[in-house]
Design an enzyme around this catalytic site. Structure first.
Site, PDB file in Angstrom:
ATOM      1  N   GLY A 162       0.832  -1.197   0.000  1.00 39.26           N
ATOM      2  CA  GLY A 162       0.000   0.000   0.000  1.00 39.26           C
ATOM      3  C   GLY A 162       0.862   1.240   0.000  1.00 39.26           C
ATOM      4  O   GLY A 162       1.978   1.237  -0.504  1.00 39.26           O
ATOM      5  N   CYS A 163       0.372   2.292   0.589  1.00 40.08           N
ATOM      6  CA  CYS A 163       1.078   3.566   0.616  1.00 40.08           C
ATOM      7  C   CYS A 163       2.489   3.403   1.194  1.00 40.08           C
ATOM      8  O   CYS A 163       2.647   2.906   2.298  1.00 40.08           O
ATOM      9  CB  CYS A 163       0.290   4.583   1.442  1.00 40.08           C
ATOM     10  SG  CYS A 163       1.125   6.168   1.589  1.00 40.08           S
ATOM     11  N   PHE A 164       3.472   3.848   0.439  1.00 45.36           N
ATOM     12  CA  PHE A 164       4.851   3.674   0.901  1.00 45.36           C
ATOM     13  C   PHE A 164       5.179   4.477   2.150  1.00 45.36           C
ATOM     14  O   PHE A 164       6.120   4.144   2.868  1.00 45.36           O
ATOM     15  CB  PHE A 164       5.881   3.932  -0.193  1.00 45.36           C
ATOM     16  CG  PHE A 164       5.711   5.166  -1.040  1.00 45.36           C
ATOM     17  CD1 PHE A 164       5.232   6.364  -0.542  1.00 45.36           C
ATOM     18  CD2 PHE A 164       6.058   5.116  -2.375  1.00 45.36           C
ATOM     19  CE1 PHE A 164       5.104   7.492  -1.340  1.00 45.36           C
ATOM     20  CE2 PHE A 164       5.944   6.234  -3.192  1.00 45.36           C
ATOM     21  CZ  PHE A 164       5.467   7.427  -2.672  1.00 45.36           C
ATOM     22  N   TRP A 165       4.420   5.511   2.456  1.00 44.08           N
ATOM     23  CA  TRP A 165       4.658   6.269   3.689  1.00 44.08           C
ATOM     24  C   TRP A 165       4.622   5.358   4.906  1.00 44.08           C
ATOM     25  O   TRP A 165       5.351   5.562   5.855  1.00 44.08           O
ATOM     26  CB  TRP A 165       3.595   7.346   3.886  1.00 44.08           C
ATOM     27  CG  TRP A 165       3.584   8.465   2.929  1.00 44.08           C
ATOM     28  CD1 TRP A 165       4.538   8.818   2.018  1.00 44.08           C
ATOM     29  CD2 TRP A 165       2.533   9.426   2.785  1.00 44.08           C
ATOM     30  NE1 TRP A 165       4.149   9.937   1.325  1.00 44.08           N
ATOM     31  CE2 TRP A 165       2.914  10.326   1.772  1.00 44.08           C
ATOM     32  CE3 TRP A 165       1.313   9.596   3.421  1.00 44.08           C
ATOM     33  CZ2 TRP A 165       2.113  11.392   1.386  1.00 44.08           C
ATOM     34  CZ3 TRP A 165       0.514  10.653   3.025  1.00 44.08           C
ATOM     35  CH2 TRP A 165       0.912  11.544   2.025  1.00 44.08           C
TER      36      TRP A 165
END
Length: 173
Positions: free
Chosen positions: A9-12
């Site tokens: 999912g979101c790399f953050w």
């Protein structure tokens, strides 16, 4: 030095969980296994480049093993959902393990089988184990986002549903 390339999912949300471990030398947010060279966030966000948001982790295998990296990884996302992750939907947010060699592939398959046997999740693990093709670092504003924008990161982590899923599946993290 070894490299792991992982999408969840979101790399953050994939940087902070690894940042605390000895042996982790660098974690870079970026885009993996797509067709465009040097894609931008805006281009990858369209879902048309075949890239997925991922992190590339350089680590010292004498300190932390690839298996340990994957054990941490599986506590950061929902491996039963390949349509995206939590509030982020689309192919650019699908989870994946991009193996760099046959040993990584075997370890990834073994970890998945062990998790399946333990019935950790309420559905089958469908996270693919795919050969590594490429990786392009994301723009600077996406690197170490949890440090640079702590308030935004915490709100996103909770508001997307990721925090609740992880706590419900693994307990307090």
């Amino acid at each position: 030095m070894s490299t792991a390339t992982l999408a969840g999912g979101c790399f953050w949300c994939l940087v902070k969980p690894f940042d605390q471990w000895d042996g982790i030398k660098e974690i870079v947010s970026g885009y993996s296994n797509g067709d465009e060279e040097n894609p931008s966030y805006e281009l990858v966000s369209t879902g048309t480049t075949k890239h997925v948001e991922a992190v590339q982790i350089d680590f010292d295998e004498n300190v932390i093993s690839y298996r340990e990296i994957l054990e941490i990884f599986f506590k950061t996302f929902d491996p039963t959902d390949n349509g995206g992750q939590f509030g982020d939907r689309g192919p650019q947010y699908m989870p994946a393990i991009f193996y760099h060699n046959d040993e990584q592939k075997e370890i990834a398959e073994s970890v998945i089988n062990e998790l399946e046997e333990k019935e950790v999740f309420n559905a089958p693990i469908i996270t693919p184990v795919l050969p590594y093709k490429n990786f392009y670092p994301a723009e600077e504003e996406h690197q170490d986002f949890y440090k640079k924008n702590a308030g935004h990161y915490k709100a996103y982590y909770k508001g997307s549903g990721r925090q609740g899923f992880i706590e419900n599946t693994w307990g307090e993290q």
